[in-house]
Design a protein around this motif. Sequence first.
Motif, PDB file in Angstrom:
ATOM      1  N   LEU A   1     -20.203  -1.931  21.602  1.00  0.00           N
ATOM      2  CA  LEU A   1     -20.661  -1.841  20.175  1.00  0.00           C
ATOM      3  C   LEU A   1     -19.234  -0.996  19.710  1.00  0.00           C
ATOM      4  CD1 LEU A   1     -23.832  -0.468  21.115  1.00  0.00           C
ATOM      5  CD2 LEU A   1     -23.702  -2.728  21.284  1.00  0.00           C
ATOM      6  N   GLY A   2     -18.717  -0.538  20.617  1.00  0.00           N
ATOM      7  CA  GLY A   2     -17.670   0.005  18.932  1.00  0.00           C
ATOM      8  C   GLY A   2     -16.954  -0.789  19.009  1.00  0.00           C
ATOM      9  N   TYR A   3     -16.381  -1.892  19.973  1.00  0.00           N
ATOM     10  CA  TYR A   3     -15.692  -3.537  20.050  1.00  0.00           C
ATOM     11  C   TYR A   3     -16.198  -4.013  18.412  1.00  0.00           C
ATOM     12  CZ  TYR A   3     -11.907  -3.284  23.080  1.00  0.00           C
ATOM     13  OH  TYR A   3     -10.833  -2.134  23.976  1.00  0.00           O
ATOM     14  N   GLN A   4     -17.367  -4.200  18.316  1.00  0.00           N
ATOM     15  CA  GLN A   4     -18.186  -5.024  17.634  1.00  0.00           C
ATOM     16  C   GLN A   4     -18.280  -4.006  16.400  1.00  0.00           C
ATOM     17  OE1 GLN A   4     -20.282  -7.653  17.396  1.00  0.00           O
ATOM     18  NE2 GLN A   4     -20.107  -7.707  19.088  1.00  0.00           N
ATOM     19  N   ALA A   5     -17.988  -2.712  16.100  1.00  0.00           N
ATOM     20  CA  ALA A   5     -18.040  -2.257  14.683  1.00  0.00           C
ATOM     21  C   ALA A   5     -16.597  -2.406  14.285  1.00  0.00           C
ATOM     22  CB  ALA A   5     -18.291  -0.729  15.397  1.00  0.00           C
ATOM     23  N   VAL A   6     -15.451  -2.273  14.757  1.00  0.00           N
ATOM     24  CA  VAL A   6     -13.894  -1.731  14.745  1.00  0.00           C
ATOM     25  C   VAL A   6     -14.230  -3.321  13.796  1.00  0.00           C
ATOM     26  CG1 VAL A   6     -11.921  -2.032  14.666  1.00  0.00           C
ATOM     27  CG2 VAL A   6     -14.015  -0.177  15.996  1.00  0.00           C
ATOM     28  N   VAL A   7     -14.038  -4.571  14.859  1.00  0.00           N
ATOM     29  CA  VAL A   7     -13.162  -5.841  14.754  1.00  0.00           C
ATOM     30  C   VAL A   7     -14.189  -6.253  12.979  1.00  0.00           C
ATOM     31  CG1 VAL A   7     -13.118  -8.069  15.215  1.00  0.00           C
ATOM     32  CG2 VAL A   7     -12.933  -6.660  16.832  1.00  0.00           C
ATOM     33  N   ILE A   8     -15.865  -5.797  12.965  1.00  0.00           N
ATOM     34  CA  ILE A   8     -16.134  -6.274  11.731  1.00  0.00           C
ATOM     35  C   ILE A   8     -15.590  -5.325  11.059  1.00  0.00           C
ATOM     36  CG2 ILE A   8     -17.934  -7.083  10.505  1.00  0.00           C
ATOM     37  CD1 ILE A   8     -19.721  -6.903  13.298  1.00  0.00           C
ATOM     38  N   PHE A   9     -15.121  -4.375  10.761  1.00  0.00           N
ATOM     39  CA  PHE A   9     -14.732  -3.249   9.684  1.00  0.00           C
ATOM     40  C   PHE A   9     -13.767  -3.885   9.704  1.00  0.00           C
ATOM     41  CE2 PHE A   9     -13.371   0.354   7.809  1.00  0.00           C
ATOM     42  CZ  PHE A   9     -14.676   0.725   6.682  1.00  0.00           C
ATOM     43  N   LEU A  10     -13.035  -3.885  10.724  1.00  0.00           N
ATOM     44  CA  LEU A  10     -11.537  -3.882  10.245  1.00  0.00           C
ATOM     45  C   LEU A  10     -11.164  -5.668   9.225  1.00  0.00           C
ATOM     46  CD1 LEU A  10      -9.538  -2.968  13.339  1.00  0.00           C
ATOM     47  CD2 LEU A  10      -9.529  -1.678  11.072  1.00  0.00           C
ATOM     48  N   PHE A  11     -12.106  -6.365   9.469  1.00  0.00           N
ATOM     49  CA  PHE A  11     -12.015  -8.004   9.252  1.00  0.00           C
ATOM     50  C   PHE A  11     -11.422  -8.105   7.650  1.00  0.00           C
ATOM     51  CE2 PHE A  11     -14.076 -11.714   7.695  1.00  0.00           C
ATOM     52  CZ  PHE A  11     -12.982 -12.520   8.607  1.00  0.00           C
ATOM     53  N   TYR A  12     -12.753  -7.774   7.172  1.00  0.00           N
ATOM     54  CA  TYR A  12     -13.375  -7.810   5.597  1.00  0.00           C
ATOM     55  C   TYR A  12     -12.043  -6.426   5.190  1.00  0.00           C
ATOM     56  CZ  TYR A  12     -17.085  -9.649   6.739  1.00  0.00           C
ATOM     57  OH  TYR A  12     -18.322 -11.657   7.456  1.00  0.00           O
ATOM     58  N   GLY A  13     -11.404  -5.568   6.486  1.00  0.00           N
ATOM     59  CA  GLY A  13     -10.873  -4.441   5.201  1.00  0.00           C
ATOM     60  C   GLY A  13      -9.309  -5.480   5.030  1.00  0.00           C
ATOM     61  N   LEU A  14      -9.417  -5.957   6.335  1.00  0.00           N
ATOM     62  CA  LEU A  14      -7.337  -6.944   6.132  1.00  0.00           C
ATOM     63  C   LEU A  14      -8.098  -7.569   5.263  1.00  0.00           C
ATOM     64  CD1 LEU A  14      -6.732  -7.099   9.748  1.00  0.00           C
ATOM     65  CD2 LEU A  14      -5.926  -5.626   7.919  1.00  0.00           C
ATOM     66  N   GLN A  15      -8.956  -8.242   5.007  1.00  0.00           N
ATOM     67  CA  GLN A  15      -9.301  -9.429   3.876  1.00  0.00           C
ATOM     68  C   GLN A  15      -9.022  -8.818   2.203  1.00  0.00           C
ATOM     69  OE1 GLN A  15     -12.990 -10.794   4.145  1.00  0.00           O
ATOM     70  NE2 GLN A  15     -11.892 -13.452   4.496  1.00  0.00           N
TER      71      GLN A  15
ATOM     72  N   GLN B   1      -3.844 -12.452  -3.791  1.00  0.00           N
ATOM     73  CA  GLN B   1      -2.418 -11.100  -5.044  1.00  0.00           C
ATOM     74  C   GLN B   1      -3.090 -10.361  -3.796  1.00  0.00           C
ATOM     75  OE1 GLN B   1      -5.519 -10.777  -7.684  1.00  0.00           O
ATOM     76  NE2 GLN B   1      -4.694 -13.090  -8.724  1.00  0.00           N
ATOM     77  N   PRO B   2      -1.844  -9.843  -2.338  1.00  0.00           N
ATOM     78  CA  PRO B   2      -1.055  -8.493  -1.914  1.00  0.00           C
ATOM     79  C   PRO B   2      -1.747  -7.221  -2.378  1.00  0.00           C
ATOM     80  CG  PRO B   2       0.058 -10.524  -1.357  1.00  0.00           C
ATOM     81  CD  PRO B   2      -0.701 -10.908  -2.364  1.00  0.00           C
ATOM     82  N   ASP B   3      -2.959  -7.018  -2.377  1.00  0.00           N
ATOM     83  CA  ASP B   3      -3.018  -5.576  -2.885  1.00  0.00           C
ATOM     84  C   ASP B   3      -3.006  -3.711  -2.055  1.00  0.00           C
ATOM     85  OD1 ASP B   3      -3.360  -2.987  -4.085  1.00  0.00           O
ATOM     86  OD2 ASP B   3      -4.542  -4.149  -6.239  1.00  0.00           O
ATOM     87  N   PHE B   4      -2.583  -3.433  -0.844  1.00  0.00           N
ATOM     88  CA  PHE B   4      -3.079  -2.811   0.036  1.00  0.00           C
ATOM     89  C   PHE B   4      -3.864  -1.563  -0.428  1.00  0.00           C
ATOM     90  CE2 PHE B   4       0.510  -5.072   1.953  1.00  0.00           C
ATOM     91  CZ  PHE B   4       0.228  -5.184   2.968  1.00  0.00           C
ATOM     92  N   GLY B   5      -3.549  -1.233  -1.745  1.00  0.00           N
ATOM     93  CA  GLY B   5      -4.417   0.028  -2.779  1.00  0.00           C
ATOM     94  C   GLY B   5      -5.969  -0.596  -2.633  1.00  0.00           C
ATOM     95  N   ARG B   6      -6.468  -1.520  -2.595  1.00  0.00           N
ATOM     96  CA  ARG B   6      -7.799  -1.894  -2.699  1.00  0.00           C
ATOM     97  C   ARG B   6      -8.582  -1.803  -1.073  1.00  0.00           C
ATOM     98  NH1 ARG B   6      -5.977  -7.056  -5.315  1.00  0.00           N
ATOM     99  NH2 ARG B   6      -6.262  -8.424  -3.254  1.00  0.00           N
ATOM    100  N   VAL B   7      -7.682  -0.805  -0.741  1.00  0.00           N
ATOM    101  CA  VAL B   7      -8.501  -0.962   1.236  1.00  0.00           C
ATOM    102  C   VAL B   7      -8.960   0.553   0.810  1.00  0.00           C
ATOM    103  CG1 VAL B   7      -7.539  -0.385   3.895  1.00  0.00           C
ATOM    104  CG2 VAL B   7      -6.410  -2.099   2.475  1.00  0.00           C
TER     105      VAL B   7
ATOM    106  N   ILE C   1      -6.768  -6.997   1.214  1.00  0.00           N
ATOM    107  CA  ILE C   1      -5.343  -6.933   0.740  1.00  0.00           C
ATOM    108  C   ILE C   1      -5.208  -8.294   0.518  1.00  0.00           C
ATOM    109  CG2 ILE C   1      -3.153  -6.888   1.776  1.00  0.00           C
ATOM    110  CD1 ILE C   1      -4.028  -5.772   4.280  1.00  0.00           C
ATOM    111  N   VAL C   2      -5.605  -9.594   0.802  1.00  0.00           N
ATOM    112  CA  VAL C   2      -5.384 -10.660  -0.078  1.00  0.00           C
ATOM    113  C   VAL C   2      -6.212 -11.645  -0.617  1.00  0.00           C
ATOM    114  CG1 VAL C   2      -3.555 -11.122   2.536  1.00  0.00           C
ATOM    115  CG2 VAL C   2      -5.709 -11.412   2.067  1.00  0.00           C
ATOM    116  N   ASN C   3      -7.912 -10.688  -0.670  1.00  0.00           N
ATOM    117  CA  ASN C   3      -8.552 -11.262  -1.539  1.00  0.00           C
ATOM    118  C   ASN C   3      -9.323 -10.232  -2.731  1.00  0.00           C
ATOM    119  OD1 ASN C   3      -9.525 -13.043   0.372  1.00  0.00           O
ATOM    120  ND2 ASN C   3     -11.192 -13.043   0.645  1.00  0.00           N
TER     121      ASN C   3
END
Length: 659
Positions: free
Chosen positions: A294-308, A250-256, A310-312
């Motif tokens: 370490l920066g890549y670890q933080a950004v990738v994980i945070f963005l992964f759930y942030g993108l989720q 249920q795409p909803d960018f407001g949830r981000v 939108i659709v979850n």
Amino acid sequence: MAELYDLNERPALAPQKPFLGSDDNVIRALIIVSTVLVAWKFYVGLISHVIWEEGHFVLSGEYLALGYPDIPAGFPWLARLVTSIFGWHVLPLRLVALLIATAMPLAVYFMATPIVSRRNALWAAMIALLMPPISLNGTVFYPEGALQLLMALMLSCLIRAIQQDKLKWWALTGVCAALGLLVHFRFMGPGLAVVVFMLANAQGRTLWRKPGVWLTAGIALLGLVPSLIYNAVNAWPAIQFHVLNRPKFQPDFGRVLGYVETQFVLCTPVFFVAMVVAAKNALIRDRNKPESLLGYQAVVIFLFYGLQTIVNKKIMPHWPFMAFVPLLPFIPDLLENFIARASTLGNRRLRTGLIATAPVLTLAIGIAGTAYQVAWNHSAELPYALRERNILKNENWSLLEPALAAADKRAKERFGPDIAWAANSHMSAVHFEFPAIEGVKGRRFYTLDDPNDELTRFVVARQQWGLDLNALTAKQGGKGVMMAVLEPSYIYHELDQMKMYSELCRRFEDIEPFRIVSLPPYKMAIDFYTARVRATPLTGDAPPCAFFPHAYIAHPERGRFINTDDGGNYHGVAADPKGVNAVDVMLDGKVVTRARYGLDPKEFRVPDLLKYDPNWPKLQYDFQFPEGTLKSGEHALAIRATRTDGTTFDSAPRTLYVR
């Protein structure tokens, strides 16, 4: 806080003395804070009700397997080890979780020492004790603390492997990753971040040519192999649950925005902003250094759930917490520079006070969480107004033991001593199965193929354990059963619930409703039944049976809070073979209004199984509370239906709160 970005500005004031003085003083402070936290979390662990996941891990561990429908095997195996040594009790499990959480500052220090000074490494360990997403682990037996600890250890070894290119560090990195993958599928996030680092970063791309990387990957894969085997031979239940069933597209960018706001608050604003700056520095300024990883670890994980988001439909607040672990080593230097660049003494004090809000907010969150658990422990005694704050589903299921014993006794009176026990779902069953009365091991409940078990694929495990509906009917044909069923909120309004209860009507006979017990704060209830298992299940349409109530309140829900001037429209269903003439609404046993009965709205049509009522399909009612009838307090709501012959029958009362 924006001045955190300006790292080239010269300090206008003389440098101030290091906070707490020598490193030895910082170590003493670490010990004191850690001791206080251990004692605090031990207390919370003592008073907190058992959560269903704890029972899930313990019961799953009793049936050793390479994996389970929703999780890898790590925590069930650990639960099996703990209960084998210490017995069928929850406290030893929570002590293990507390031990894991207590080791976190040591792991953070180990992670920080290759890339920052010893003093900043000590302060990074201190911040691990002061940041809520990390410091508050260890009160219940749950994987989050283990995931964070293994991530810190994995990154500690990986940084050293990149710096030194020694085989032992590559191997240890793989071991930590394998253990993480054995604990939870969410540990694939750090692995994904390593791959992104090796693709997007110039330094990372050089790692493809290092044999140690492939050793790490091979060892890490061993942690995933048991789950892969289990899923491959069981039609991939984890994929069905996590990838197909759990998301709600249920795409909803407001949830981000809500996602970021939640993490901003939970981390405290100071630490969150500092981590944003740390991630930026690691990706840009330090991109040619090992710590860029370490920066890549933080950004990738945070963005992964942030993108989720939108659709979850829902993202659990703790899912992105691992993203904060890699950034801890950088926070002390950033905060120190933020203070050092103050241009006046007043500005320095202001900045110091601003940073002090972080531990103060952590303390506030900890106090609020403790108060919440104390309130849950005394839900029945709380003033009714405070029960509205109980937003988690963490009821005290041990309060059901008297009703369970009474229902078992009734079933034996009706059908003899050979009685089986059943619950609607795996989540309900494990609440009864663990820890049980006085920690007794061996209590087992069959499950009744609840729709939630299909969604989560717990039905796969229950089938393997011989504790599903088919196993029950095969073993108990012609014999008695006691059933404890979580009361459905909308039984006539949800097709999957209708399907489940229709099947139960085919499988059981002589069904007797025994008792309904509502657990504080009275937002959920358990229906107890006694019945006989049919020797041969019926086929075709299910006959009317006691699982389908004749008097049904769909809305307001159990435990709902409304205002004294509430003008909401509420509704439900009433049916009887003799037909229903009228429905009255009762509050605390007194009729307060007559409902409008005989409705058949196009938005919802009552099911065919209610055709036994001559008025079908016009069996619905709605009502509003008349002005002045609602008084502040706790009330019992029910309906009374009048049959065509003048007799009446009532629905089971449910708690309604009026503000």
